[in-house]
Scaffold this active site. Structure first.
Site, PDB file in Angstrom:
ATOM      1  N   ASP A  53      13.855  -0.467  12.027  1.00  0.00           N
ATOM      2  CA  ASP A  53      12.958  -1.452  12.628  1.00  0.00           C
ATOM      3  C   ASP A  53      12.201  -0.705  13.726  1.00  0.00           C
ATOM      4  O   ASP A  53      12.808  -0.269  14.712  1.00  0.00           O
ATOM      5  CB  ASP A  53      13.772  -2.606  13.219  1.00  0.00           C
ATOM      6  CG  ASP A  53      12.877  -3.679  13.823  1.00  0.00           C
ATOM      7  OD1 ASP A  53      11.755  -3.337  14.290  1.00  0.00           O
ATOM      8  OD2 ASP A  53      13.276  -4.841  13.838  1.00  0.00           O
ATOM      9  N   VAL A  54      10.903  -0.542  13.549  1.00  0.00           N
ATOM     10  CA  VAL A  54      10.143   0.317  14.478  1.00  0.00           C
ATOM     11  C   VAL A  54      10.003  -0.279  15.882  1.00  0.00           C
ATOM     12  O   VAL A  54       9.576   0.419  16.801  1.00  0.00           O
ATOM     13  CB  VAL A  54       8.739   0.688  13.928  1.00  0.00           C
ATOM     14  CG1 VAL A  54       8.837   1.537  12.683  1.00  0.00           C
ATOM     15  CG2 VAL A  54       7.881  -0.555  13.709  1.00  0.00           C
ATOM     16  N   TYR A  89      -8.655 -12.253  11.768  1.00  0.00           N
ATOM     17  CA  TYR A  89      -7.898 -11.015  11.962  1.00  0.00           C
ATOM     18  C   TYR A  89      -7.422 -10.894  13.420  1.00  0.00           C
ATOM     19  O   TYR A  89      -6.415 -10.268  13.712  1.00  0.00           O
ATOM     20  CB  TYR A  89      -8.735  -9.813  11.521  1.00  0.00           C
ATOM     21  CG  TYR A  89      -7.899  -8.630  11.096  1.00  0.00           C
ATOM     22  CD1 TYR A  89      -6.915  -8.763  10.113  1.00  0.00           C
ATOM     23  CD2 TYR A  89      -8.063  -7.380  11.678  1.00  0.00           C
ATOM     24  CE1 TYR A  89      -6.141  -7.685   9.729  1.00  0.00           C
ATOM     25  CE2 TYR A  89      -7.299  -6.297  11.291  1.00  0.00           C
ATOM     26  CZ  TYR A  89      -6.342  -6.455  10.318  1.00  0.00           C
ATOM     27  OH  TYR A  89      -5.571  -5.381   9.938  1.00  0.00           O
ATOM     28  N   ILE A 100       0.853  -1.193   0.000  1.00  0.00           N
ATOM     29  CA  ILE A 100       0.000   0.000   0.000  1.00  0.00           C
ATOM     30  C   ILE A 100       0.891   1.247   0.000  1.00  0.00           C
ATOM     31  O   ILE A 100       0.575   2.249  -0.654  1.00  0.00           O
ATOM     32  CB  ILE A 100      -0.960  -0.032   1.203  1.00  0.00           C
ATOM     33  CG1 ILE A 100      -1.980  -1.172   1.013  1.00  0.00           C
ATOM     34  CG2 ILE A 100      -1.673   1.307   1.378  1.00  0.00           C
ATOM     35  CD1 ILE A 100      -2.969  -1.358   2.152  1.00  0.00           C
ATOM     36  N   LYS A 160      -5.652  -2.744  15.620  1.00  0.00           N
ATOM     37  CA  LYS A 160      -6.149  -1.660  14.755  1.00  0.00           C
ATOM     38  C   LYS A 160      -7.151  -0.774  15.514  1.00  0.00           C
ATOM     39  O   LYS A 160      -7.202   0.428  15.286  1.00  0.00           O
ATOM     40  CB  LYS A 160      -6.784  -2.218  13.478  1.00  0.00           C
ATOM     41  CG  LYS A 160      -5.788  -2.885  12.513  1.00  0.00           C
ATOM     42  CD  LYS A 160      -4.712  -1.951  12.019  1.00  0.00           C
ATOM     43  CE  LYS A 160      -3.948  -2.533  10.840  1.00  0.00           C
ATOM     44  NZ  LYS A 160      -2.728  -1.769  10.513  1.00  0.00           N
TER      45      LYS A 160
HETATM   46  P1  NAD Z   1       3.177  -4.950   3.188  1.00  0.00           P
HETATM   47  O1  NAD Z   1       3.633  -6.293   3.620  1.00  0.00           O
HETATM   48  O2  NAD Z   1       3.511  -4.527   1.821  1.00  0.00           O
HETATM   49  O3  NAD Z   1       3.671  -3.837   4.211  1.00  0.00           O
HETATM   50  C1  NAD Z   1       3.832  -4.074   5.594  1.00  0.00           C
HETATM   51  C2  NAD Z   1       5.119  -3.381   5.964  1.00  0.00           C
HETATM   52  O4  NAD Z   1       5.321  -3.405   7.388  1.00  0.00           O
HETATM   53  C3  NAD Z   1       6.344  -4.039   5.337  1.00  0.00           C
HETATM   54  O5  NAD Z   1       7.058  -3.084   4.563  1.00  0.00           O
HETATM   55  C4  NAD Z   1       7.175  -4.462   6.532  1.00  0.00           C
HETATM   56  O6  NAD Z   1       8.566  -4.365   6.300  1.00  0.00           O
HETATM   57  C5  NAD Z   1       6.722  -3.455   7.574  1.00  0.00           C
HETATM   58  N1  NAD Z   1       7.069  -3.847   8.943  1.00  0.00           N
HETATM   59  C6  NAD Z   1       6.610  -4.915   9.651  1.00  0.00           C
HETATM   60  N2  NAD Z   1       7.251  -4.964  10.857  1.00  0.00           N
HETATM   61  C7  NAD Z   1       8.106  -3.904  10.888  1.00  0.00           C
HETATM   62  C8  NAD Z   1       9.052  -3.419  11.826  1.00  0.00           C
HETATM   63  N3  NAD Z   1       9.264  -4.035  13.013  1.00  0.00           N
HETATM   64  N4  NAD Z   1       9.768  -2.299  11.520  1.00  0.00           N
HETATM   65  C9  NAD Z   1       9.586  -1.664  10.334  1.00  0.00           C
HETATM   66  N5  NAD Z   1       8.720  -2.078   9.400  1.00  0.00           N
HETATM   67  C10 NAD Z   1       7.993  -3.188   9.676  1.00  0.00           C
HETATM   68  O7  NAD Z   1       1.576  -4.962   3.413  1.00  0.00           O
HETATM   69  P2  NAD Z   1       0.463  -3.831   3.330  1.00  0.00           P
HETATM   70  O8  NAD Z   1      -0.812  -4.571   3.202  1.00  0.00           O
HETATM   71  O9  NAD Z   1       0.848  -2.822   2.332  1.00  0.00           O
HETATM   72  O10 NAD Z   1       0.490  -3.206   4.798  1.00  0.00           O
HETATM   73  C11 NAD Z   1       0.613  -1.827   5.080  1.00  0.00           C
HETATM   74  C12 NAD Z   1      -0.396  -1.415   6.146  1.00  0.00           C
HETATM   75  O11 NAD Z   1      -1.703  -1.467   5.579  1.00  0.00           O
HETATM   76  C13 NAD Z   1      -0.433  -2.294   7.391  1.00  0.00           C
HETATM   77  O12 NAD Z   1      -0.631  -1.480   8.531  1.00  0.00           O
HETATM   78  C14 NAD Z   1      -1.677  -3.138   7.151  1.00  0.00           C
HETATM   79  O13 NAD Z   1      -2.234  -3.628   8.345  1.00  0.00           O
HETATM   80  C15 NAD Z   1      -2.558  -2.105   6.496  1.00  0.00           C
HETATM   81  N6  NAD Z   1      -3.737  -2.624   5.781  1.00  0.00           N
HETATM   82  C16 NAD Z   1      -3.614  -3.576   4.833  1.00  0.00           C
HETATM   83  C17 NAD Z   1      -4.736  -4.045   4.171  1.00  0.00           C
HETATM   84  C18 NAD Z   1      -4.635  -5.124   3.117  1.00  0.00           C
HETATM   85  O14 NAD Z   1      -5.657  -5.751   2.804  1.00  0.00           O
HETATM   86  N7  NAD Z   1      -3.489  -5.362   2.546  1.00  0.00           N
HETATM   87  C19 NAD Z   1      -6.003  -3.526   4.479  1.00  0.00           C
HETATM   88  C20 NAD Z   1      -6.099  -2.527   5.442  1.00  0.00           C
HETATM   89  C21 NAD Z   1      -4.953  -2.084   6.095  1.00  0.00           C
END
Ligand code: NAD
Length: 263
Positions: free
Chosen positions: A64-65, A155, A20, A162
């Site tokens: 790394d957060v 979930y 995203i 969330k």
């Molecule tokens: P994604 O896997 O592409 O991104 C998730 C990111 O979180 C990755 O880049 C990963 O490196 C990072 N991350 C995880 N642990 C970390 C840490 N300790 N330090 C730094 N970075 C860390 O997946 P996405 O779906 O693009 O997720 C992005 C956000 O969108 C998330 O918060 C997810 O919950 C939210 N989201 C996703 C969806 C969906 O359906 N994909 C829907 C609603 C919300």
């Protein structure tokens, strides 16, 4: 003239071109934003590096957060490079995959704590540091999901996280609002990404959304990007503390579409 001309922003959470964060980065870069990217570890740099370069950025900083020192180092580097900051996108969430199936009640204390720390507290930790660099106001954005509001299959602890993230958006909006800094979340519809593939039966959930949302489809990274552009730019100048749904309307639906095929 672009909507983001002269604005500098940090994108956190880019893993690959399905992220995203990528949809959002493309949308704001197309309107003239200058971008820095943080990435979780060296293994991701080979994917994040070429993507950042595509958008004219060579500022890629590991972070790394879950590690305070790593967060401090990220913002120190940004301060050295830019001095000020206009916006941050926090697109980060994580939980132990083995607990994103089965029953929420089985959540272990260790995973509960880790999920809350990475998926909730990290946004507050980022706001804490970013506000110091936002001299002329700013915009902070995180990503959430409908599982915060209603029970979604598998979930589990991420839904609880969330819900806490959405509550923290309100408190952060109040704290930072007096300095003209806005804090919002986008509640995105289901999108097939690396993180999403960890959720049990994700394909079923995707199909269910497609069959039952008012627009009868799912959403794309690019569509989340367009809404993020509104919240990150002056178009959203009076919007803060908001959880904005970008989910093809799924959140307003009370029951299955009677015309949807049986699944
Ligand atoms: P994604 O896997 O592409 O991104 C998730 C990111 O979180 C990755 O880049 C990963 O490196 C990072 N991350 C995880 N642990 C970390 C840490 N300790 N330090 C730094 N970075 C860390 O997946 P996405 O779906 O693009 O997720 C992005 C956000 O969108 C998330 O918060 C997810 O919950 C939210 N989201 C996703 C969806 C969906 O359906 N994909 C829907 C609603 C919300």
């Amino acid at each position: 003239m672009g909507l983001m001309d002269g604005k500098r922003g940090l994108i956190m959470g880019l893993a690959n071109d399905k992220s995203i964060a990528w949809g959002i980065a493309k949308a704001v870069a197309a309107e003239g934003a200058e971008l820095a990217f943080s990435y979780q570890g060296d293994a991701l740099l080979k994917r994040v590096g070429p993507l950042a370069e595509q958008l004219g950025s060579n500022l890629m900083i590991p972070c790394d957060v879950s590690d305070e020192a790593s967060l401090d180092a990220l913002f120190k580097k940004l301060e050295e490079e830019w001095g000020t900051l206009d916006f941050v996108v926090h697109a980060i969430g994580f939980s132990d995959k083995s607990e994103l199936r089965g029953r929420y009640v089985e959540t272990s204390p260790a995973n509960f704590e880790m999920t809350m720390n990475i998926s909730v507290y990290s946004f507050t930790a980022v706001c804490q540091r970013a506000e110091k660099m936002m001299n002329e106001g700013g915009s902070l954005l995180t990503l959430t999901y409908y599982g915060a509001e209603k029970v979604m299959p598998h979930y589990n602890v991420m839904g609880v996280a969330k819900a806490a993230l959405e509550a923290s958006v309100m408190y952060l909006a109040e704290d930072l609002g007096r300095d003209g800094i806005r804090v919002n979340a986008i509640s995105a519809g289901t999108i097939k990404t690396l993180a999403a593939s960890g959720i049990g039966d994700f394909r079923y959930i995707l199909k269910w959304n497609e069959n039952n949302s008012p627009l009868r489809r799912t959403v794309t990274q690019e569509e989340v990007g367009k809404s993020a552009l509104y919240l990150l730019s002056d178009l959203g100048s009076a919007v803060t503390g908001e959880v904005h749904h970008v989910d093809a309307g799924y959140h307003v639906i009370g029951m299955k579409n009677p015309e949807a095929p049986d699944m």
